[in-house]
Design a protein around this motif. Structure first.
Motif, PDB file in Angstrom:
ATOM      1  N   LEU A 151       4.352  -5.725  -5.926  1.00 23.38           N
ATOM      2  CA  LEU A 151       3.839  -4.542  -5.228  1.00 23.38           C
ATOM      3  C   LEU A 151       2.666  -3.915  -5.981  1.00 23.38           C
ATOM      4  O   LEU A 151       1.662  -3.533  -5.372  1.00 23.38           O
ATOM      5  CB  LEU A 151       4.948  -3.506  -5.041  1.00 23.38           C
ATOM      6  N   LEU A 152       2.800  -3.812  -7.301  1.00 21.31           N
ATOM      7  CA  LEU A 152       1.693  -3.290  -8.109  1.00 21.31           C
ATOM      8  C   LEU A 152       0.427  -4.119  -7.895  1.00 21.31           C
ATOM      9  O   LEU A 152      -0.664  -3.568  -7.697  1.00 21.31           O
ATOM     10  CB  LEU A 152       2.059  -3.295  -9.592  1.00 21.31           C
ATOM     11  N   ALA A 153       0.569  -5.438  -7.927  1.00 18.75           N
ATOM     12  CA  ALA A 153      -0.585  -6.329  -7.759  1.00 18.75           C
ATOM     13  C   ALA A 153      -1.225  -6.156  -6.386  1.00 18.75           C
ATOM     14  O   ALA A 153      -2.453  -6.038  -6.270  1.00 18.75           O
ATOM     15  CB  ALA A 153      -0.152  -7.780  -7.962  1.00 18.75           C
ATOM     16  N   GLY A 154      -0.406  -6.127  -5.351  1.00 13.86           N
ATOM     17  CA  GLY A 154      -0.935  -6.022  -3.995  1.00 13.86           C
ATOM     18  C   GLY A 154      -1.588  -4.686  -3.707  1.00 13.86           C
ATOM     19  O   GLY A 154      -2.701  -4.617  -3.175  1.00 13.86           O
ATOM     20  N   VAL A 155      -0.899  -3.620  -4.084  1.00 13.60           N
ATOM     21  CA  VAL A 155      -1.453  -2.279  -3.843  1.00 13.60           C
ATOM     22  C   VAL A 155      -2.735  -2.090  -4.655  1.00 13.60           C
ATOM     23  O   VAL A 155      -3.749  -1.614  -4.139  1.00 13.60           O
ATOM     24  CB  VAL A 155      -0.409  -1.191  -4.179  1.00 13.60           C
ATOM     25  N   ALA A 156      -2.719  -2.486  -5.925  1.00 14.45           N
ATOM     26  CA  ALA A 156      -3.900  -2.316  -6.780  1.00 14.45           C
ATOM     27  C   ALA A 156      -5.072  -3.167  -6.293  1.00 14.45           C
ATOM     28  O   ALA A 156      -6.226  -2.721  -6.333  1.00 14.45           O
ATOM     29  CB  ALA A 156      -3.561  -2.669  -8.223  1.00 14.45           C
ATOM     30  N   GLY A 157      -4.790  -4.373  -5.818  1.00 19.84           N
ATOM     31  CA  GLY A 157      -5.856  -5.250  -5.338  1.00 19.84           C
ATOM     32  C   GLY A 157      -6.607  -4.663  -4.155  1.00 19.84           C
ATOM     33  O   GLY A 157      -7.844  -4.628  -4.141  1.00 19.84           O
ATOM     34  N   ASN A 158      -5.879  -4.194  -3.173  1.00 16.41           N
ATOM     35  CA  ASN A 158      -6.539  -3.619  -2.007  1.00 16.41           C
ATOM     36  C   ASN A 158      -7.115  -2.235  -2.305  1.00 16.41           C
ATOM     37  O   ASN A 158      -8.151  -1.857  -1.762  1.00 16.41           O
ATOM     38  CB  ASN A 158      -5.586  -3.589  -0.813  1.00 16.41           C
ATOM     39  N   LEU A 159      -6.462  -1.481  -3.189  1.00 19.24           N
ATOM     40  CA  LEU A 159      -6.992  -0.179  -3.578  1.00 19.24           C
ATOM     41  C   LEU A 159      -8.328  -0.343  -4.313  1.00 19.24           C
ATOM     42  O   LEU A 159      -9.264   0.438  -4.088  1.00 19.24           O
ATOM     43  CB  LEU A 159      -5.994   0.567  -4.461  1.00 19.24           C
ATOM     44  N   PHE A 160      -8.432  -1.342  -5.172  1.00 17.51           N
ATOM     45  CA  PHE A 160      -9.697  -1.606  -5.864  1.00 17.51           C
ATOM     46  C   PHE A 160     -10.828  -1.760  -4.859  1.00 17.51           C
ATOM     47  O   PHE A 160     -11.913  -1.194  -5.031  1.00 17.51           O
ATOM     48  CB  PHE A 160      -9.572  -2.863  -6.736  1.00 17.51           C
ATOM     49  N   LEU A 179       0.746   5.266  -7.885  1.00 12.77           N
ATOM     50  CA  LEU A 179       1.318   6.241  -8.827  1.00 12.77           C
ATOM     51  C   LEU A 179       2.844   6.241  -8.760  1.00 12.77           C
ATOM     52  O   LEU A 179       3.522   6.308  -9.790  1.00 12.77           O
ATOM     53  CB  LEU A 179       0.761   7.640  -8.549  1.00 12.77           C
ATOM     54  N   PHE A 180       3.398   6.150  -7.559  1.00 16.80           N
ATOM     55  CA  PHE A 180       4.857   6.069  -7.392  1.00 16.80           C
ATOM     56  C   PHE A 180       5.401   4.846  -8.106  1.00 16.80           C
ATOM     57  O   PHE A 180       6.402   4.931  -8.827  1.00 16.80           O
ATOM     58  CB  PHE A 180       5.210   6.025  -5.901  1.00 16.80           C
ATOM     59  N   LEU A 181       4.765   3.705  -7.914  1.00 19.16           N
ATOM     60  CA  LEU A 181       5.223   2.472  -8.561  1.00 19.16           C
ATOM     61  C   LEU A 181       5.170   2.593 -10.082  1.00 19.16           C
ATOM     62  O   LEU A 181       6.124   2.238 -10.773  1.00 19.16           O
ATOM     63  CB  LEU A 181       4.376   1.286  -8.097  1.00 19.16           C
ATOM     64  N   ILE A 196      -0.604 -11.185   0.287  1.00 21.08           N
ATOM     65  CA  ILE A 196       0.466 -12.152  -0.002  1.00 21.08           C
ATOM     66  C   ILE A 196       1.454 -11.536  -0.992  1.00 21.08           C
ATOM     67  O   ILE A 196       2.672 -11.634  -0.811  1.00 21.08           O
ATOM     68  CB  ILE A 196      -0.117 -13.473  -0.555  1.00 21.08           C
ATOM     69  N   TRP A 197       0.935 -10.892  -2.037  1.00 22.41           N
ATOM     70  CA  TRP A 197       1.828 -10.252  -3.026  1.00 22.41           C
ATOM     71  C   TRP A 197       2.706  -9.194  -2.365  1.00 22.41           C
ATOM     72  O   TRP A 197       3.895  -9.106  -2.659  1.00 22.41           O
ATOM     73  CB  TRP A 197       1.032  -9.616  -4.153  1.00 22.41           C
ATOM     74  N   ILE A 198       2.127  -8.381  -1.492  1.00 19.08           N
ATOM     75  CA  ILE A 198       2.901  -7.331  -0.815  1.00 19.08           C
ATOM     76  C   ILE A 198       3.975  -7.955   0.066  1.00 19.08           C
ATOM     77  O   ILE A 198       5.121  -7.477   0.094  1.00 19.08           O
ATOM     78  CB  ILE A 198       1.967  -6.402  -0.016  1.00 19.08           C
ATOM     79  N   THR A 199       3.642  -9.033   0.752  1.00 19.06           N
ATOM     80  CA  THR A 199       4.623  -9.717   1.612  1.00 19.06           C
ATOM     81  C   THR A 199       5.752 -10.315   0.774  1.00 19.06           C
ATOM     82  O   THR A 199       6.932 -10.160   1.115  1.00 19.06           O
ATOM     83  CB  THR A 199       3.928 -10.808   2.444  1.00 19.06           C
ATOM     84  N   PHE A 200       5.421 -10.993  -0.320  1.00 18.30           N
ATOM     85  CA  PHE A 200       6.451 -11.545  -1.199  1.00 18.30           C
ATOM     86  C   PHE A 200       7.329 -10.439  -1.781  1.00 18.30           C
ATOM     87  O   PHE A 200       8.542 -10.610  -1.933  1.00 18.30           O
ATOM     88  CB  PHE A 200       5.840 -12.372  -2.330  1.00 18.30           C
ATOM     89  N   ALA A 201       6.714  -9.307  -2.116  1.00 18.04           N
ATOM     90  CA  ALA A 201       7.487  -8.166  -2.634  1.00 18.04           C
ATOM     91  C   ALA A 201       8.469  -7.669  -1.583  1.00 18.04           C
ATOM     92  O   ALA A 201       9.626  -7.387  -1.899  1.00 18.04           O
ATOM     93  CB  ALA A 201       6.554  -7.040  -3.073  1.00 18.04           C
ATOM     94  N   ALA A 202       8.022  -7.564  -0.349  1.00 15.28           N
ATOM     95  CA  ALA A 202       8.904  -7.102   0.730  1.00 15.28           C
ATOM     96  C   ALA A 202      10.084  -8.053   0.919  1.00 15.28           C
ATOM     97  O   ALA A 202      11.234  -7.609   1.062  1.00 15.28           O
ATOM     98  CB  ALA A 202       8.125  -6.954   2.028  1.00 15.28           C
TER      99      ALA A 202
END
Length: 188
Positions: free
Chosen positions: A111-120, A89-91, A151-157
């Motif tokens: 970040l959206l991709a990584g958070v949404a993927g694991n949240l799903f 929601l913040f993103l 991987i997406w979260i790491t690349f985002a960081a």
């Protein structure tokens, strides 16, 4: 002159929306790739038989992780799910509308991709909503088993670190001031 200012303001607003749109589209594409790889893994891998991809370097090993990275917090799946919802929601409602730089659009989209993927996974996978286990399947030596969302979260960081520390570009696309600079007005 007033008409020119309005046109410039519209151009800036359009640019802002465009970068936010790119972030959301990247997030959707990244989410789709994460979801597709997890579906393939669930359909094709046996959790008891890892598959060697690169000898000694990369294995496909299906695990279902109730916790966070390195399986920490396994008994806090509901809390992790709520934190992921808050992050998403913040993103979507704070970062996306403020993105005015292509690098920040990439970071936000990843970040959206990584958070949404694991949240799903936490919402829709076994054993049930808010208790779902994240599907992890990529194993490298001396590291936790992870997935494409990680991987997406790491690349985002890495991208955020690059943008803030190396290029000093803010979310709005402006060059950030360095803390130690002294302006001419402050000199005696």
């Amino acid at each position: 002159m007033h008409g020119l200012q309005e046109a410039g303001g519209t151009a800036i607003a359009g640019k802002t929306r465009r970068y936010g749109l790119w972030a959301v589209l990247l997030g959707l594409c990244g989410f789709a790739l994460d979801w597709a790889t997890k579906e393939w893994v669930l359909a094709n891998l046996d959790p008891t038989a890892p598959v060697q991809v690169i000898p000694g370097q990369l294995y496909l090993r299906l695990i279902r992780n109730p916790g966070a990275a390195f399986s920490m917090g396994e008994s806090f799946t509901v809390v992790l799910t709520c934190l992921a919802i808050a992050a998403l929601l913040f993103l979507l409602f704070w970062m996306v509308p403020r993105v005015r730089h292509p690098g920040w659009a990439v970071a936000t989209g990843l970040l959206l991709a990584g958070v949404a993927g694991n949240l799903f996974d936490r919402l829709f996978r076994e054993p049930g909503a808010f208790h779902g286990h994240v599907v992890d399947f990529l194993q490298v030596p001396w590291f936790a088993v992870f997935n494409v969302a990680d991987i997406w979260i790491t690349f985002a960081a890495v991208t955020v670190i690059w943008l803030t520390l190396i290029t000093s570009v803010t979310l709005s696309g402006e060059k950030a001031e360095r803390g130690g600079s002294t302006s001419a007005k402050a000199r005696p």
